[in-house]
Design a protein around this motif. Structure first.
Motif, PDB file in Angstrom:
ATOM      1  N   ALA A 186      33.152  57.734 -12.508  1.00  0.00           N
ATOM      2  CA  ALA A 186      33.968  57.752 -13.727  1.00  0.00           C
ATOM      3  C   ALA A 186      35.317  58.418 -13.477  1.00  0.00           C
ATOM      4  CB  ALA A 186      33.222  58.472 -14.841  1.00  0.00           C
ATOM      5  N   GLU A 189      37.722  56.129 -12.002  1.00  0.00           N
ATOM      6  CA  GLU A 189      38.087  54.977 -12.823  1.00  0.00           C
ATOM      7  C   GLU A 189      38.968  55.396 -13.992  1.00  0.00           C
ATOM      8  OE1 GLU A 189      37.551  51.737 -12.598  1.00  0.00           O
ATOM      9  OE2 GLU A 189      36.415  51.831 -10.729  1.00  0.00           O
ATOM     10  N   ASN A 190      38.521  56.390 -14.726  1.00  0.00           N
ATOM     11  CA  ASN A 190      39.265  56.832 -15.903  1.00  0.00           C
ATOM     12  C   ASN A 190      39.068  58.334 -16.112  1.00  0.00           C
ATOM     13  OD1 ASN A 190      40.466  57.255 -18.334  1.00  0.00           O
ATOM     14  ND2 ASN A 190      39.369  55.653 -19.442  1.00  0.00           N
ATOM     15  N   SER A 192      40.545  60.441 -17.836  1.00  0.00           N
ATOM     16  CA  SER A 192      40.624  60.903 -19.230  1.00  0.00           C
ATOM     17  C   SER A 192      39.256  60.848 -19.897  1.00  0.00           C
ATOM     18  CB  SER A 192      41.594  60.044 -20.032  1.00  0.00           C
ATOM     19  OG  SER A 192      42.853  60.065 -19.440  1.00  0.00           O
ATOM     20  N   ALA A 193      38.486  59.795 -19.573  1.00  0.00           N
ATOM     21  CA  ALA A 193      37.157  59.659 -20.157  1.00  0.00           C
ATOM     22  C   ALA A 193      36.267  60.807 -19.703  1.00  0.00           C
ATOM     23  CB  ALA A 193      36.528  58.318 -19.762  1.00  0.00           C
ATOM     24  N   VAL A 194      36.463  61.236 -18.466  1.00  0.00           N
ATOM     25  CA  VAL A 194      35.667  62.341 -17.931  1.00  0.00           C
ATOM     26  C   VAL A 194      36.092  63.651 -18.589  1.00  0.00           C
ATOM     27  CG1 VAL A 194      35.177  63.633 -15.830  1.00  0.00           C
ATOM     28  CG2 VAL A 194      35.296  61.154 -15.757  1.00  0.00           C
TER      29      VAL A 194
END
Lengths: 323, 506
Positions: A186, A189-190, A192-194
């Motif tokens: 994660a 990939e992104n 911010s999501a983490v």
């Protein structure tokens, strides 16, 4: 029968030659899956080879040499993280800096300590890893086919060869079957999501780099304390870059990266065997041409297949939280 | 007596020199749907990012259920029952719904029973709130509306009691908006507190029970939704500062030099942002385009200046067609035909801020004489020209060799303006000419625009500052939701009338 033993020895060399590539590719997967480009596999492998050889020479134990190599490579990974994760520098530049630094550093230190530029003393049997003969290898050799596979292909490798191929399923398991792996993928990939999931993006990337450092140390130790009995200048010979290519060709996936590493290893094994061989109708192929084979293959594979390889989305981008 | 579930006291937050939140006080009552309204850049998102722990406030306190909490990261907010659905979704596109939701809350190190448990819990949540999501689908296969539901489900799974939604309808179709509101109402009925950040008045009136208004980083009012109306809220949002009417002579307008027919434009996400817009601008006329940010002005300006593709419709310059969906002139060709553009986002599109002032002063014209001869820049002439033009436009400091980012906002804008006006364009497109510009420079910039008009240029002025539109324009059109919803001659129109049009009330 001669044909069969030729094949067996070809496979045997493939496994041995692929070993540092496999460690390096697995190391690369950890770094790059977390979003950090690792061009410095080459430099770290070289550093590990040097430190393992020197450590083993002074301490008299190859395992202690390996331990020092791990410490050295993790430190270099942390340096890379410091420059490119914490201080958000350009990741490629940081890697190139590390690679150049290590080429100079190993040569200079060898000159200072041993009086020979880029060469360390030859290790004796106690100071290096020896080939491991699997149980009953000798007695089973005469069993048709299976005996050949067991005794001539699987047995008689250095410990690193076995470790490398055990590492692959382990890496697969960590990356795809654990929560650490989920977070690792994660964060590449992104991020911010983490971050919004309450996980520290920077800590994740440092952890990934630490694992990267441990794995790449094995590749270097294999070169200088197992297949060779000393360190010599630029002995990594582009294997770090080749492993990086294998990892990209393998789409940042441990299984396919393994296949790519074996393929590179196989062409290298093949070129060694083809040297000096007279081919019917063609005659002897010039050595230089044969030696170029793995590299030509790299270019062809990457040019032909890289379009399908999708890198982790956030690779190469430092994570910036506030605008 | 309802108790506040969330209480903010004296929150301050600055980014560099920008004071995004100034002494914010806010009480959100348990079980309410609380709207926070304000124009873009009013500081709403920053405030909510602080509440979610993503940004750290410079000062101030946050209480949840009466207890002061210290938010160092989103983890602390999540533990305290705060969930947030961001404007840009925080999802990993190549992960499944399930993977995205359990990220950070996996339960155990190794996947096994915990996945089964998570699936069961999520199914229950989906049933309770009628979310209807397939946990095994990959995010990249889902529509925007469904992705948003995944975000809501994610927050619920992580135990959110307060759910913050940042401009949730911006990317949705009208049908998806209806669905979202249904879900939010049902969440509210189950006792969840909802905070809705928006700049759309209609959403506030539709959904919320209480509303707070922000303007330029400050909280300017709180009220119960039933005690207010759109007109009043619009007034609070836009502000009632004094109108600065400029001295403006009557000019006889000439022929129509810029004409837009039936123009439709899509944004990067393929959402239609400009819908069948028609515009006529005559020589010697300033046409003001008013509207709340995000109603299609940006995409319109980009299409008119040749930066964005036209979906359908036509654009005419000087009676000749310059763009339609098939053939279009690029910004350079438009420039050669006499169209100049002062973009809305000056630092991103108007300037290369790392370049020196003189470089920015000739950009786009750098390949023309006398700046360039046989492809080689003529440094001496460029500097001489820069000095002259910087003096004429009162750019301070008057040093062509200074890096552009070292100039203040107002002076950066003067650099762009002087570059674009210097060529005496027939048509001038200006976006947000005085955003972030100090008062002295505003006056100067306004006067320059009036001068251009007096010299016979056709000017399109796009601005979210109503005062600016009112004081400069000869004629005003209002854009709402991608459409031109009204046109007024600027002699007896009031800001109230325009405010209503801008809010889409009339």
């Amino acid at each position: 029968m001669e044909f069969l033993s030729d094949i067996a020895s070809l496979i045997n060399s493939t496994l041995r030659i692929s070993t540092p590539l496999v460690f390096a590719a697995m190391a690369g997967i950890f770094a790059e899956r977390s979003g950090v480009i690792d061009f410095s596999l080459e430099g770290k492998m070289l550093m590990a080879a040097f430190v393992a050889a020197v450590g083993s020479y002074f301490l008299g134990n190859p395992w202690l040499g390996l331990l020092l190599a791990i410490i050295a490579c993790v430190s270099l990974s942390m340096l890379h993280g410091f420059a490119s994760v914490t201080y958000k520098g350009d990741q490629v530049v940081s890697c190139v800096a590390i690679n150049i630094l290590i080429i100079g550093l190993t040569t200079a230190l060898a000159a200072a300590w041993f009086g020979q530029a880029g060469l360390t003393p030859t290790l004796n049997e106690d100071q290096r890893f020896l080939e491991v003969n699997l149980p009953f290898a000798e007695s089973l050799r005469d069993v048709p086919i299976l005996g050949t596979i067991y005794s001539d292909i699987l047995s008689g490798h250095y410990i690193f060869v076995y470790l490398a191929y055990l590492t692959v399923p382990l890496v697969f398991w960590v990356v795809f079957k654990t929560s650490f792996g989920l977070r690792l993928r994660a964060v590449g990939e992104n991020p911010s999501a983490v971050d919004t999931a309450g996980i520290n993006v920077f800590a994740m990337r440092y952890k990934a780099l630490a694992i990267n450092g441990v794995l790449i140390a094995f590749a270097g130790a294999h070169l200088s304390t197992a297949v060779n009995a000393n360190f010599f200048r630029e002995m990594s010979a582009g294997r770090g870059y080749l492993a990086l290519a294998a990892m990209i060709f393998g789409k940042w996936h441990p299984k396919t990266a393994l296949v790519a590493c074996l393929l590179f290893g196989f062409t290298d094994a093949l070129q060694i065997r083809l040297q000096g061989v007279e081919l019917p109708a063609i005659g002897e192929i010039p050595v230089q041409l044969i030696q170029a084979l793995p590299y030509v293959l790299t270019v062809v594979l990457l040019a032909g297949f890289v379009g399908k390889a999708i890198a982790p989305n956030a690779i190469g981008q430092p994570y910036i939280k506030e605008r | 007596m309802v108790s506040p579930i969330l209480e903010l006291t004296n929150i301050n937050k600055s980014f560099g020199h920008v004071h995004a939140n100034k002494n914010i006080n806010l009480k959100i009552n348990k079980g309410t749907i609380h709207g926070i309204i304000g124009e873009n850049g009013a500081g709403k998102s920053t405030l909510m990012s602080i509440v979610f722990g993503l940004y750290q406030a410079n000062s101030g306190t946050i209480k949840v259920n009466g207890k002061e909490i210290n938010l160092r990261s989103p983890k602390d907010s999540i533990i305290n029952g705060i969930g947030m659905v961001h404007q840009h979704f925080m999802l990993v596109e190549n992960f499944t719904v399930l993977e995205n939701i359990i990220l950070g809350f996996e339960g155990e190190l190794v996947f096994g029973k915990n996945l089964e448990k998570a699936k069961k819990d999520l199914k229950n949540l989906c049933d309770t709130y009628k979310l209807n999501i397939d946990l095994n689908s990959t995010i990249s296969d889902l529509s925007v509306g469904f992705r948003q539901r995944v975000e809501i489900l994610k927050s619920l799974y992580r135990g959110a009691e307060i759910l913050i939604l940042d401009e949730p309808t911006g990317v949705l179709t009208p049908q998806e908006v209806d669905e979202l509101f249904k879900i939010l109402r049902s969440l509210n009925e189950e006792g969840k507190t909802i905070v809705l950040i928006t700049h759309k008045l209609i959403e506030i009136m539709d959904l919320t029970s209480e509303v707070s208004v922000m303007r330029q980083g400050e909280m300017v009012g709180h009220t119960k939704t039933k005690d207010t109306n759109k007109e009043q809220l619009a007034e609070m949002m836009v502000g009632r500062s004094v109108l600065l009417r400029l001295e403006k002579s009557q000019v006889k307008t000439g022929d129509v030099v810029f004409k837009v027919e039936d123009l439709t434009v899509k944004d990067d996400l393929d959402v239609i942002r400009v819908k069948n817009v028609n515009l006529n601008i005559r020589a010697g006329e300033i046409l003001g385009l008013a509207g709340v940010t995000g109603n299609g002005q940006t995409e319109l300006l980009e299409a008119l200046s040749g930066i964005r593709k036209v979906e359908s419709g036509e654009i005419y310059l000087d009676g000749k067609k310059v763009s339609d969906s098939q053939n279009f002139l690029d910004p350079r060709e438009l420039k050669e035909k006499g169209l100049a553009h002062v973009p809305e986002d000056r630092q991103r599109m108007g300037l290369v801020t790392d370049f020196k002032a003189y470089e920015n002063l000739i950009f786009g014209y750098h390949d023309q004489k006398p700046f360039s001869k046989s492809s080689i820049l003529n440094h001496r002439d460029i500097i001489a020209h820069s000095k002259k033009i910087m003096e004429e436009y009162d750019v301070r400091p008057q040093s062509p060799n200074l890096i552009t980012s070292n100039f203040s906002g107002g002076n950066q804008q003067k650099i762009i303006l002087s570059r674009e006006l210097n060529e005496n364009p027939k048509v001038l497109l200006v976006g947000q000419p005085t955003r972030g510009v100090d008062i002295g420079a505003i006056e100067f910039i306004h006067q320059r625009l009036i001068d251009m008009r007096d010299r016979g240029a056709a000017i399109l002025l796009v601005s979210v500052e109503l005062d600016e539109v009112l004081s400069l324009s000869d004629r005003i059109v209002v854009m709402f939701d991608g459409k031109i919803v009204g046109e007024k001659e600027n002699n007896n129109v009031t800001d109230r009338e325009l405010g209503l049009l801008m809010a889409g009330v009339v």
